[in-house]
Scaffold this active site. Structure first.
Site, PDB file in Angstrom:
ATOM      1  N   TYR A   1      32.942  10.261 -16.229  1.00 13.77           N
ATOM      2  CA  TYR A   1      32.184   9.279 -17.016  1.00 13.77           C
ATOM      3  C   TYR A   1      31.274  10.061 -17.952  1.00 13.77           C
ATOM      4  O   TYR A   1      30.241  10.575 -17.540  1.00 13.77           O
ATOM      5  CB  TYR A   1      31.361   8.422 -16.054  1.00 13.77           C
TER       6      TYR A   1
ATOM      7  N   THR B   1      26.109  10.800 -20.945  1.00  8.08           N
ATOM      8  CA  THR B   1      24.921  11.607 -21.262  1.00  8.08           C
ATOM      9  C   THR B   1      25.262  12.784 -22.168  1.00  8.08           C
ATOM     10  O   THR B   1      26.319  13.385 -22.033  1.00  8.08           O
ATOM     11  CB  THR B   1      24.284  12.109 -19.958  1.00  8.08           C
TER      12      THR B   1
ATOM     13  N   GLN C   1       1.844  12.130  14.241  1.00 14.69           N
ATOM     14  CA  GLN C   1       3.296  12.253  14.072  1.00 14.69           C
ATOM     15  C   GLN C   1       3.918  10.867  13.938  1.00 14.69           C
ATOM     16  O   GLN C   1       4.781  10.634  13.085  1.00 14.69           O
ATOM     17  CB  GLN C   1       3.909  12.998  15.263  1.00 14.69           C
TER      18      GLN C   1
ATOM     19  N   GLU D   1      21.988   8.198 -12.773  1.00  8.54           N
ATOM     20  CA  GLU D   1      22.180   6.739 -12.807  1.00  8.54           C
ATOM     21  C   GLU D   1      20.930   6.042 -13.313  1.00  8.54           C
ATOM     22  O   GLU D   1      20.734   4.859 -13.059  1.00  8.54           O
ATOM     23  CB  GLU D   1      22.589   6.209 -11.433  1.00  8.54           C
TER      24      GLU D   1
END
Ligand SMILES: CCCCCCCC/C=C\CCCCC/C=C/C(=O)SCCNC(=O)CCNC(=O)[C@H](O)C(C)(C)COP(=O)(O)OP(=O)(O)OC[C@H]1O[C@@H](n2cnc3c(N)ncnc32)[C@H](O)[C@@H]1OP(=O)(O)O
Ligand code: FAD
Length: 560
Positions: A31, A34, A226, A320
């Site tokens: 894909y 960018t 913790q 994404e």
């Protein structure tokens, strides 16, 4: 992403041609959206696809260095084809970004085709497994493709070169990203549950301090600090699982509606996938690092499994869609919804609570005791009031600006927080809805109710400033929430190990000597150390060249 792009933006004919090839791995696709110069700003992409009516072809070209495709996974070495996003130019006019199927490499010998320059972009963050992904760089020098390789479900170019826009929202061009964003939310839960499983199991076997007259030391899982750091992460793993299941339902429902040209929930899908992707990935990335710290020094060993998990996971905050950019998308939709409240248009879906604006803007939280915070109605209303009041405050501040757009940018940090508040409300709401369902298993529902309350009250405590600043809570009510949180930790403690065993991860999948199901950590740590290649020789390489001369020289000096 190559496949969902063709399914979402290709015609039936194009799907019939290309999908079988991809499913059978006769071609390998990526894909390619960018570029070196643009990632977030899709409309700023520079690669061009110019229609040539003389030959019925598109000419794909990289006009500038910054137009080089950069980052697509699989592009560098593996892919033979790409869905390339480029500016469609025909009859001298630029029609913006469209998708094109372009072959990159020969199917005979995998060599790049004429006019195609491509390769890997180099090493990434740490030595993580993401370095096994060949994120690539790609440049085109006037590469010609047939016109029918333009993905033509959303718009077409005729043989004569006429541009035709179908009667579908142009945002469907972004459908592949919406699909992956919703899957990333489920992945956040998987990654977070792995880290929490390791940290809880190790905290149960690790003992440090606290021994009385020679007795056993204290399990670190019994320390309240913790628990206050770890149990909210455990609760978040469950919260993200349930909201991810719901988001998958929403995505499926929207996709079915699109089939019958019902675009009514497209905006809801965008807001929820963008916002939940942003909030769950940011929280998960931070949580994996916190789990490393919760395991002390041993958490920093590769054999703990946590450094690798962190290195592989953290780009999820960026890929994404950069999380800030996505949250600003949510903010835009929130502002639009607030502006429509006075028009009488009732908000729907996850924005529906904003329709209760009269009530929520003046409601007073009715909590009087710590136990009151176990009432889901009080939690729900507090989160709704916080989210709505933050959105309305932003809208009022923007309204005071001379220019809406200017006001939006000036207030974007506040808008970011309002978007997070809205998304956290969705997560809390879906968790409450989940524990209201019939849940099989003896005592399981009670445990999930505890975790739901831990997630909600921890989130409230962490963002208490929002609740106080908007008047959604009083300081006393905030203190009662924190008091209840401490009681909840004590209830979670006896079942903490069972709650991570429930993820049902094998030791192999977990990949961690600290998170072993049998808890037999120390022998495993010791055994693992000797696998280090450094230990293949007792005397280290370099002793004779470097250490020995140094030691001898120092010895001589000391005798002078
Ligand atoms: C255990 C270990 C776990 C390890 C984890 C591994 C898990 C692996 C899982 C998954 C695999 C992931 C692998 C990574 C692969 C990565 C791939 C990529 O990164 S692909 C590239 C991604 N790029 C982006 O996301 C770009 C982000 N930018 C955009 O989306 C857009 O540019 C924009 C920011 C939305 C802006 O777009 P634009 O300028 O065109 O629009 P606007 O003017 O802002 O808005 C116009 C109107 O359109 C609406 N809109 C925008 N987007 C959408 C959409 N997607 N759907 C529907 N509607 C949308 C927007 O709301 C505006 O509407 P109106 O206001 O006009 O009504
Ligand atoms: C591991 C990995 C895998 C990838 N895989 C693919 C792939 O397969 N295919 C593909 O096409 N792409 C891929 N990408 C690219 C990825 O989609 C982009 O990097 C991502 O969309 C972010 O865009 P950017 O790099 O332009 O960030 P930028 O937008 O340049 O972000 C830089 C900074 O600018 C800020 N910023 C940007 N715009 C705004 C704004 N309007 N308002 C406020 N702040 C703003 C951001 O918040 C960020 O802090 C991958 C990236 C990575 C890291």
């Amino acid at each position: 992403m190559f496949v969902p792009a063709i399914k979402g933006q290709g015609t039936e004919e194009q799907q019939k041609k290309w999908l079988p090839l991809a499913y059978k791995f006769q071609i390998i696709g990526c894909y390619a959206q960018t570029e070196l110069g643009h990632g977030s700003n899709v409309q700023g992409l520079e690669t061009t696809a110019t229609f040539d009516p003389m030959t019925d072809e598109f000419v794909i070209h990289s006009p500038t260095l910054t137009s080089s495709k950069w980052w697509p996974g699989g592009l560098g070495k593996a892919s033979t084809h790409a869905v390339v996003y480029a500016r469609l130019i025909t009859e001298g006019k630029d029609y913006g970004i469209h998708g094109f199927i372009v072959q990159l490499r020969s199917l005979e010998d995998h060599s790049p085709l004429p006019g195609v320059t491509l390769g890997d972009i180099g090493g990434k963050f740490g030595s993580g497994a993401y370095n096994s992904m060949d994120n690539g760089v790609l440049r085109f020098d006037h590469v010609r493709i047939p016109r029918d390789q333009m993905l033509m479900r959303l718009s077409q170019v005729t043989r004569e070169g006429k541009y035709v826009q179908s009667d579908v929202p142009k945002q469907l061009l972004y459908g592949t990203m919406v699909y992956v964003r919703q899957s990333i939310v489920a992945d956040a839960s998987k990654a977070l549950s792995r880290a929490v499983c390791i940290a809880v199991r190790y905290s149960a076997i690790r003992k440090q301090f606290g021994s009385q007259d020679g007795g056993p030391e204290t399990q670190v899982l019994n320390y309240r600090t913790q628990q206050s750091r770890l149990f909210p992460l455990l609760a978040s793993a469950y919260a993200f699982r349930f909201v991810g299941d719901w988001l998958n339902w929403l995505y499926t429902d929207v996709t079915q509606k699109l089939e019958v040209k019902d675009y009514s929930t497209l905006q809801e899908a965008h807001a929820c996938t963008a916002g939940l992707k942003a909030v769950t990935t940011s929280a998960t990335a931070d949580a994996i690092e916190e789990c490393r710290k919760l395991c002390g020094g041993h958490g920093y060993l590769n054999s703990s499994g946590l450094p690798e998990l962190f290195a592989v996971y953290v780009p999820a905050c960026t890929y994404e869609g950069d999380n800030v950019v996505l949250l600003l998308q949510v903010a835009r939709i929130l502002m639009k919804t607030v502006s429509q409240l006075t028009s009488g248009k009732q908000p729907v879906g996850t924005m529906a609570y904003m329709g209760k604006v009269q009530h929520l803007m003046q409601s007073k939280c009715a909590v009087k005791t710590a136990e009151d915070w176990l009432n889901p109605a009080f939690i729900q209303e507090a989160f709704e009031a916080r989210a709505l009041r933050m959105a309305v405050n932003c809208a009022q501040n923007i309204g005071q600006a001379s220019n809406q757009e200017e006001g939006f940018y000036e207030r974007s940090p506040d808008l970011l927080e309002a978007a997070v508040a809205h998304i956290q409300l969705i997560i809390v709401t879906k968790f409450i809805e989940k524990v209201h369902q019939d849940i099989p298993g003896h005592g399981v529902k009670e445990q999930l109710q505890n975790l739901c309350n831990v997630y909600a009250l921890y989130t409230l405590h962490k963002h208490l400033g929002d609740f106080l600043a908007t008047g959604s809570l009083t300081p006393k009510q905030g203190a009662l929430a924190n008091e209840q949180l401490g009681k909840l930790y004590a209830q979670v403690r006896p079942n903490a190990v069972a709650l991570v065993d429930a993820f049902n991860y094998t030791d192999h999948y977990l990949g961690s000597v600290l998170g072993r199901y049998d808890g037999n950590v120390y022998p495993a740590l010791y055994e693992e150390a000797w696998k280090d290649p450094l230990n293949e020789t007792v005397v280290p390489e370099g002793y004779h060249e470097y250490l020995r001369p140094l030691l001898k020289q120092q010895l001589k000096l000391s005798r002078l």
